[in-house]
Design a protein around this motif. Structure first.
Motif, PDB file in Angstrom:
ATOM      1  N   PHE A 180      21.455  27.550  28.895  1.00 35.07           N
ATOM      2  CA  PHE A 180      21.815  28.549  29.897  1.00 35.07           C
ATOM      3  C   PHE A 180      21.028  29.925  29.725  1.00 35.07           C
ATOM      4  CE2 PHE A 180      24.382  31.625  32.009  1.00 35.07           C
ATOM      5  CZ  PHE A 180      24.679  31.206  33.216  1.00 35.07           C
ATOM      6  N   VAL A 181      21.270  30.462  28.215  1.00 36.54           N
ATOM      7  CA  VAL A 181      20.840  31.890  27.980  1.00 36.54           C
ATOM      8  C   VAL A 181      19.201  31.698  28.108  1.00 36.54           C
ATOM      9  CG1 VAL A 181      20.635  33.406  26.017  1.00 36.54           C
ATOM     10  CG2 VAL A 181      22.925  32.098  26.617  1.00 36.54           C
ATOM     11  N   LEU A 182      18.767  30.610  27.653  1.00 38.68           N
ATOM     12  CA  LEU A 182      17.046  30.803  28.056  1.00 38.68           C
ATOM     13  C   LEU A 182      16.710  30.900  29.276  1.00 38.68           C
ATOM     14  CD1 LEU A 182      14.362  30.531  26.717  1.00 38.68           C
ATOM     15  CD2 LEU A 182      14.514  27.953  26.736  1.00 38.68           C
ATOM     16  N   LEU A 183      17.121  30.063  30.268  1.00 38.09           N
ATOM     17  CA  LEU A 183      16.709  29.968  31.601  1.00 38.09           C
ATOM     18  C   LEU A 183      17.202  31.386  32.347  1.00 38.09           C
ATOM     19  CD1 LEU A 183      15.665  28.574  34.141  1.00 38.09           C
ATOM     20  CD2 LEU A 183      18.033  27.633  34.496  1.00 38.09           C
ATOM     21  N   ASP A 184      18.488  31.851  32.068  1.00 38.15           N
ATOM     22  CA  ASP A 184      18.791  33.272  32.473  1.00 38.15           C
ATOM     23  C   ASP A 184      17.776  34.268  31.889  1.00 38.15           C
ATOM     24  OD1 ASP A 184      20.914  34.777  34.090  1.00 38.15           O
ATOM     25  OD2 ASP A 184      21.709  35.508  32.225  1.00 38.15           O
ATOM     26  N   GLN A 185      17.681  34.192  31.046  1.00 42.78           N
ATOM     27  CA  GLN A 185      16.662  35.236  30.397  1.00 42.78           C
ATOM     28  C   GLN A 185      15.253  35.003  31.012  1.00 42.78           C
ATOM     29  OE1 GLN A 185      16.731  34.710  25.943  1.00 42.78           O
ATOM     30  NE2 GLN A 185      18.391  36.296  25.687  1.00 42.78           N
ATOM     31  N   ALA A 186      14.742  34.010  31.091  1.00 45.70           N
ATOM     32  CA  ALA A 186      13.573  33.788  31.745  1.00 45.70           C
ATOM     33  C   ALA A 186      13.295  34.187  33.155  1.00 45.70           C
ATOM     34  CB  ALA A 186      13.093  32.197  31.901  1.00 45.70           C
TER      35      ALA A 186
END
Length: 249
Positions: A115-121
């Motif tokens: 979730f964190v990776l997609l949100d940051q992307a």
């Protein structure tokens, strides 16, 4: 199953009756979910400004009596992404990342990190002045590594030599490992690498998406990275990009 509140990133929204919507969501605690917003297309109080793709929303989830589906009671917008919708290019990058993310099976224990990776992307695609054309491919690479499908980038998996200074490092796709030029393998699909490409791959896997934008990629290096990532994704995740979507190979 009791009602619960969780934040969710909206991946897709669709209509199934005149006033009702279905949503494909990703949550940091429960992973991928599908939920229904009954009356969502007309509501002016329960879902104010919430029900757009790519938004992050805190939802009240309400299971039905038999536990066969989830309804959304109300939503509180945590993050809207209007900037993405102002640029077709940026929106295209975001859609590509989201489609890949949805196609990959994320285990529940990996949900929060994913979730964190997609949100940051998505934040990076929206806010950074310069976005590399390879950004969606780099996102696929990082996602594959997060799911445990990435080879060691530091040393030859056979002899232990440092790959960045080794002669002719090569990715052996089916085996999912990188060997130096002095080590042999049974064969199969191979992608020749070099020290620059290995440094780029390492940078992507160890830094946030915001840091990827500063990468300078020569033409040959871009081709190698594309070939390596596409091969790993096809072989180990079973996905290929075709006709605007990811299909199982």
């Amino acid at each position: 199953m009791q009602d619960f509140i969780d934040k969710a990133l909206i991946l897709r929204v669709g209509r199934f009756r005149e006033a009702d919507l279905w949503l494909r969501l990703f949550t940091p605690q429960r992973g991928l979910l599908t939920a229904f917003a009954f009356g969502g297309s007309r509501s002016r109080r329960r879902f104010v400004g919430c029900l757009d793709a790519l938004n992050v929303v805190s939802f009240l989830f309400q299971p039905n009596k038999t536990g066969t589906y989830l309804a959304l009671g109300e939503g509180n917008l945590l993050k809207g992404r209007r900037g993405l919708r102002k640029s077709s290019k940026r929106l295209g990058f975001a859609a590509n990342c989201v489609k890949f993310f949805e196609a990959v099976h994320v285990e529940p224990e990996e949900s929060e990190k994913s979730f964190v990776l997609l949100d940051q992307a998505l934040d990076t695609i929206e806010s950074e002045d310069r976005i590399s054309p390879l950004f969606p491919m780099l996102f696929r690479l990082r996602t594959a590594f997060e799911q445990g499908y990435g080879p060691s980038l530091d040393t030859c998996s056979q002899c232990g030599k440092v790959l960045k200074t080794a002669v002719a490092p090569t990715l052996f796709v089916e085996e999912g490992r990188i060997l130096c030029g002095e080590c042999s393998s049974a064969g199969g699909r191979r992608v020749p690498l070099n020290g620059r490409v290995l440094s780029i791959l390492e940078h992507v896997c160890r830094n946030t998406p915001e840091a990827w934008c500063s990468l300078e990629l020569a033409g040959e290096d871009r081709r190698i990275i594309y070939d390596a990532v596409d091969s790993l994704v096809r072989w180990h995740l079973g996905l290929k990009w075709e006709d605007g979507r990811f299909l199982r190979t």
